[in-house]
Design a protein around this motif. Structure first.
Motif, PDB file in Angstrom:
ATOM      1  N   LYS A  94       0.843  -1.190   0.000  1.00 24.08           N
ATOM      2  CA  LYS A  94       0.000   0.000   0.000  1.00 24.08           C
ATOM      3  C   LYS A  94       0.880   1.243   0.000  1.00 24.08           C
ATOM      4  CE  LYS A  94      -3.736   0.017   2.449  1.00 24.08           C
ATOM      5  NZ  LYS A  94      -4.706   0.056   3.583  1.00 24.08           N
ATOM      6  N   VAL A  95       0.407   2.255  -0.703  1.00 22.80           N
ATOM      7  CA  VAL A  95       1.046   3.568  -0.701  1.00 22.80           C
ATOM      8  C   VAL A  95       0.043   4.556  -0.115  1.00 22.80           C
ATOM      9  CG1 VAL A  95       2.077   5.405  -2.080  1.00 22.80           C
ATOM     10  CG2 VAL A  95       2.440   3.020  -2.727  1.00 22.80           C
ATOM     11  N   VAL A  96       0.422   5.206   0.974  1.00 21.81           N
ATOM     12  CA  VAL A  96      -0.448   6.171   1.646  1.00 21.81           C
ATOM     13  C   VAL A  96       0.051   7.567   1.304  1.00 21.81           C
ATOM     14  CG1 VAL A  96      -1.350   6.976   3.849  1.00 21.81           C
ATOM     15  CG2 VAL A  96      -0.913   4.540   3.497  1.00 21.81           C
ATOM     16  N   ILE A  97      -0.855   8.417   0.833  1.00 24.09           N
ATOM     17  CA  ILE A  97      -0.499   9.766   0.380  1.00 24.09           C
ATOM     18  C   ILE A  97      -1.347  10.775   1.133  1.00 24.09           C
ATOM     19  CG2 ILE A  97      -0.532  11.361  -1.574  1.00 24.09           C
ATOM     20  CD1 ILE A  97      -0.016   8.994  -3.411  1.00 24.09           C
ATOM     21  N   ASP A  98      -0.685  11.778   1.691  1.00 22.57           N
ATOM     22  CA  ASP A  98      -1.361  12.915   2.310  1.00 22.57           C
ATOM     23  C   ASP A  98      -1.053  14.139   1.462  1.00 22.57           C
ATOM     24  OD1 ASP A  98      -2.481  14.867   3.843  1.00 22.57           O
ATOM     25  OD2 ASP A  98      -1.546  14.272   5.722  1.00 22.57           O
ATOM     26  N   GLU A  99      -1.999  14.499   0.598  1.00 20.90           N
ATOM     27  CA  GLU A  99      -1.752  15.582  -0.346  1.00 20.90           C
ATOM     28  C   GLU A  99      -1.638  16.934   0.345  1.00 20.90           C
ATOM     29  OE1 GLU A  99      -3.604  14.185  -4.568  1.00 20.90           O
ATOM     30  OE2 GLU A  99      -5.015  15.044  -3.124  1.00 20.90           O
ATOM     31  N   SER A 100      -2.265  17.112   1.502  1.00 21.39           N
ATOM     32  CA  SER A 100      -2.217  18.411   2.177  1.00 21.39           C
ATOM     33  C   SER A 100      -0.827  18.727   2.716  1.00 21.39           C
ATOM     34  CB  SER A 100      -3.240  18.449   3.309  1.00 21.39           C
ATOM     35  OG  SER A 100      -2.959  17.441   4.264  1.00 21.39           O
ATOM     36  N   THR A 101      -0.080  17.702   3.123  1.00 16.68           N
ATOM     37  CA  THR A 101       1.258  17.916   3.674  1.00 16.68           C
ATOM     38  C   THR A 101       2.366  17.383   2.773  1.00 16.68           C
ATOM     39  OG1 THR A 101       1.118  15.831   4.924  1.00 16.68           O
ATOM     40  CG2 THR A 101       0.388  17.835   6.032  1.00 16.68           C
ATOM     41  N   GLY A 102       2.017  16.666   1.717  1.00 17.00           N
ATOM     42  CA  GLY A 102       3.034  16.123   0.818  1.00 17.00           C
ATOM     43  C   GLY A 102       3.751  14.907   1.362  1.00 17.00           C
ATOM     44  N   ILE A 103       3.128  14.186   2.296  1.00 17.80           N
ATOM     45  CA  ILE A 103       3.757  13.012   2.904  1.00 17.80           C
ATOM     46  C   ILE A 103       3.409  11.770   2.091  1.00 17.80           C
ATOM     47  CG2 ILE A 103       3.804  11.529   4.946  1.00 17.80           C
ATOM     48  CD1 ILE A 103       3.340  13.968   6.645  1.00 17.80           C
ATOM     49  N   ILE A 104       4.412  10.934   1.840  1.00 20.57           N
ATOM     50  CA  ILE A 104       4.245   9.673   1.122  1.00 20.57           C
ATOM     51  C   ILE A 104       4.821   8.555   1.987  1.00 20.57           C
ATOM     52  CG2 ILE A 104       4.723   8.380  -0.987  1.00 20.57           C
ATOM     53  CD1 ILE A 104       5.258  11.044  -2.359  1.00 20.57           C
ATOM     54  N   VAL A 105       4.019   7.533   2.243  1.00 22.61           N
ATOM     55  CA  VAL A 105       4.476   6.370   3.001  1.00 22.61           C
ATOM     56  C   VAL A 105       4.220   5.132   2.157  1.00 22.61           C
ATOM     57  CG1 VAL A 105       4.215   5.012   5.100  1.00 22.61           C
ATOM     58  CG2 VAL A 105       3.980   7.498   5.202  1.00 22.61           C
ATOM     59  N   MET A 106       5.271   4.350   1.915  1.00 24.10           N
ATOM     60  CA  MET A 106       5.170   3.153   1.092  1.00 24.10           C
ATOM     61  C   MET A 106       5.520   1.924   1.914  1.00 24.10           C
ATOM     62  SD  MET A 106       6.634   4.294  -2.643  1.00 24.10           S
ATOM     63  CE  MET A 106       8.176   4.945  -2.029  1.00 24.10           C
ATOM     64  N   GLY A 107       4.722   0.876   1.762  1.00 22.39           N
ATOM     65  CA  GLY A 107       4.974  -0.367   2.460  1.00 22.39           C
ATOM     66  C   GLY A 107       6.146  -1.128   1.874  1.00 22.39           C
ATOM     67  N   GLN A 108       6.571  -2.153   2.609  1.00 20.03           N
ATOM     68  CA  GLN A 108       7.762  -2.909   2.222  1.00 20.03           C
ATOM     69  C   GLN A 108       7.577  -3.651   0.905  1.00 20.03           C
ATOM     70  OE1 GLN A 108       8.917  -5.745   5.170  1.00 20.03           O
ATOM     71  NE2 GLN A 108      10.613  -6.599   3.979  1.00 20.03           N
ATOM     72  N   ASP A 109       6.365  -4.125   0.634  1.00 16.83           N
ATOM     73  CA  ASP A 109       6.137  -4.982  -0.523  1.00 16.83           C
ATOM     74  C   ASP A 109       5.662  -4.219  -1.759  1.00 16.83           C
ATOM     75  OD1 ASP A 109       6.814  -7.287   0.911  1.00 16.83           O
ATOM     76  OD2 ASP A 109       4.811  -7.372   1.797  1.00 16.83           O
ATOM     77  N   VAL A 110       5.804  -2.904  -1.777  1.00 16.43           N
ATOM     78  CA  VAL A 110       5.403  -2.126  -2.951  1.00 16.43           C
ATOM     79  C   VAL A 110       6.379  -2.406  -4.090  1.00 16.43           C
ATOM     80  CG1 VAL A 110       5.093   0.204  -3.868  1.00 16.43           C
ATOM     81  CG2 VAL A 110       4.312  -0.342  -1.566  1.00 16.43           C
ATOM     82  N   ARG A 111       5.849  -2.740  -5.261  1.00 10.76           N
ATOM     83  CA  ARG A 111       6.661  -3.030  -6.438  1.00 10.76           C
ATOM     84  C   ARG A 111       6.169  -2.199  -7.611  1.00 10.76           C
ATOM     85  NH1 ARG A 111       8.999  -4.860  -2.821  1.00 10.76           N
ATOM     86  NH2 ARG A 111       9.823  -6.976  -2.496  1.00 10.76           N
ATOM     87  N   VAL A 112       7.115  -1.868  -8.495  1.00  7.38           N
ATOM     88  CA  VAL A 112       6.789  -1.112  -9.700  1.00  7.38           C
ATOM     89  C   VAL A 112       7.372  -1.845 -10.889  1.00  7.38           C
ATOM     90  CG1 VAL A 112       7.144   1.050 -10.952  1.00  7.38           C
ATOM     91  CG2 VAL A 112       6.670   1.097  -8.521  1.00  7.38           C
ATOM     92  N   SER A 113       6.535  -2.091 -11.891  1.00  8.43           N
ATOM     93  CA  SER A 113       7.030  -2.667 -13.126  1.00  8.43           C
ATOM     94  C   SER A 113       7.843  -1.625 -13.881  1.00  8.43           C
ATOM     95  CB  SER A 113       5.864  -3.156 -13.995  1.00  8.43           C
ATOM     96  OG  SER A 113       5.086  -4.109 -13.297  1.00  8.43           O
ATOM     97  N   THR A 114       8.722  -2.084 -14.764  1.00  7.90           N
ATOM     98  CA  THR A 114       9.570  -1.161 -15.521  1.00  7.90           C
ATOM     99  C   THR A 114       8.705  -0.169 -16.286  1.00  7.90           C
ATOM    100  OG1 THR A 114      11.255  -2.864 -15.733  1.00  7.90           O
ATOM    101  CG2 THR A 114      11.374  -0.986 -17.248  1.00  7.90           C
TER     102      THR A 114
END
Length: 374
Positions: A260-280
């Motif tokens: 999971k990726v948690v985004i707080d747009e009001s403060t610009g905070i991004i928190v990403m979990g350990q298992d987050v993956r991105v394809s090329t």
């Protein structure tokens, strides 16, 4: 001679202690830190009361009729009749009192209470809460609160300016309530309990059940859903359910959470979990700025003519695109969270731009995780 069940229990504890060092090196947590036990919970209490002894910072009786009525009712109970009197005191404030009744709390023990102004009082500093019954959800009185308030703020006001620090209209009373009624719950007499996961997950529930069964040496724990593990007391167990829970809650289990990726747009905070993956994926980013400047001018007619003075608008439009020299950047498949962060940081972007890029990558189907916007 020890019974078979007790031997299995001792062997299970020995195995758990032997692998403790290995589990500690991993991202493992104790079962007591990731689950709640059915029935072992706090209960919310609430009450309405009066705070007295304020230095003219209490409720205005004309603006807070409930405060006036409360003062009249309190004084009448004490034998003072002020029904038709014109009260002008500003040293009293109506407040709401809240507290948490701990599990297994007994009569006579003390708990902390929080006090918050209900009317237009400016400050509760120096006030004393009068006897206030605290009610549960069932309407019964479970505690009685009274005492001097400790607040974390103050207000200083002069003729033309004022200074406020913290919140002077709320405070706490340490050990300010005495428990008068207990909640009956006989845990030791139960033959089974349910462990509720604070973060429900199929894998974590199964790991908890396997760890408990390995400790006891028999099938006593069973995951019933992602949030619940049922724990049954063995028939020949040497002890009650409390003894079993004492052994179980010290076991180490590695929780498994969804990507999971948690985004707080009001403060610009991004928190990403350990298992987050991105394809090329290839990413390009640029900021387009359009600047419009208004510089109106005044047009005067020629002398001795029939013309009129008018304002002529003049606008200047400038278009600027940041990062025109930037090209497409390739974010390779993220094997680990660190590689993913390094790949995104290589683009030289700030948190605001990363939020837009992560959402675009998710739209393209290359982000293997859920995005939660707060």
């Amino acid at each position: 001679m020890l019974g078979n069940m007790q031997m299995h229990r001792l062997m299970g504890i020995a195995i758990a202690v032997a692998v403790l060092a290995v589990h500690t090196a991993e991202a493992a947590s104790r079962i007591k830190d990731i689950v709640d036990i059915e029935g072992v919970r706090e209960n919310q209490l609430i009450g309405y009361g009066l705070v007295v002894g304020l230095q003219g910072t209490g409720d205005g009786l004309n603006n807070a009729p409930f405060t006036r009525q409360s003062i009249q009712a309190m004084l009448e109970r004490l034998g003072v009749n002020v029904r038709d009197a014109n009260m002008r005191t500003a040293n009293t404030a109506a407040v709401m009192v809240t507290a948490k009744l701990p599990a297994f709390a007994t009569q006579g023990t003390h708990i902390d209470v929080s006090v918050s102004a209900l009317g237009d009082a400016k400050s509760l500093q120096g006030g004393t809460l009068l006897v206030t019954p605290l009610l549960g959800a069932d309407g019964e009185v479970y505690a009685i609160a009274q005492g001097s308030l400790a607040i974390g703020g103050f207000t200083v006001q002069g003729d033309a300016a004022s200074i406020t620090r913290g919140v002077p209209t709320s405070g706490r009373i340490s050990n300010g309530a005495v428990i008068e009624r207990e909640i009956e719950f006989k845990l030791a007499a139960m033959h089974s309990v349910r462990l509720s996961l604070r973060n429900p997950d199929f894998t974590t529930a199964r790991r908890i059940a396997l760890a408990v069964n390995d400790l006891i040496g028999s099938t006593v724990a069973e995951p019933t859903d992602p949030a619940t593990v049922k724990l049954t007391l063995p028939k020949n167990f040497d002890g009650n359910i409390v003894d079993l829970l004492t052994d179980v809650e010290q076991l180490f289990v590695e929780p498994d959470l969804p990507a999971k990726v948690v985004i707080d747009e009001s403060t610009g905070i991004i928190v990403m979990g350990q298992d987050v993956r991105v394809s090329t994926v290839a990413v390009a980013q640029g900021n387009l700025t359009v600047l419009v400047t208004e510089d109106p001018t005044v047009s005067q007619p020629a002398p001795f003519s029939d013309g009129q003075t008018v304002v002529v608008p003049r606008s200047q439009v400038q278009v600027q695109q940041d990062g025109q020299e930037k090209k497409l950047a390739v974010v390779k498949t993220g094997i680990t969270l660190r590689e993913l962060v390094d790949g995104l940081n290589a683009l030289g972007l700030g948190p605001r731009d990363l939020i837009s890029i992560l959402q675009s990558i998710k739209t393209a189907g290359a982000l293997q995780a859920d995005i939660e916007v707060m």
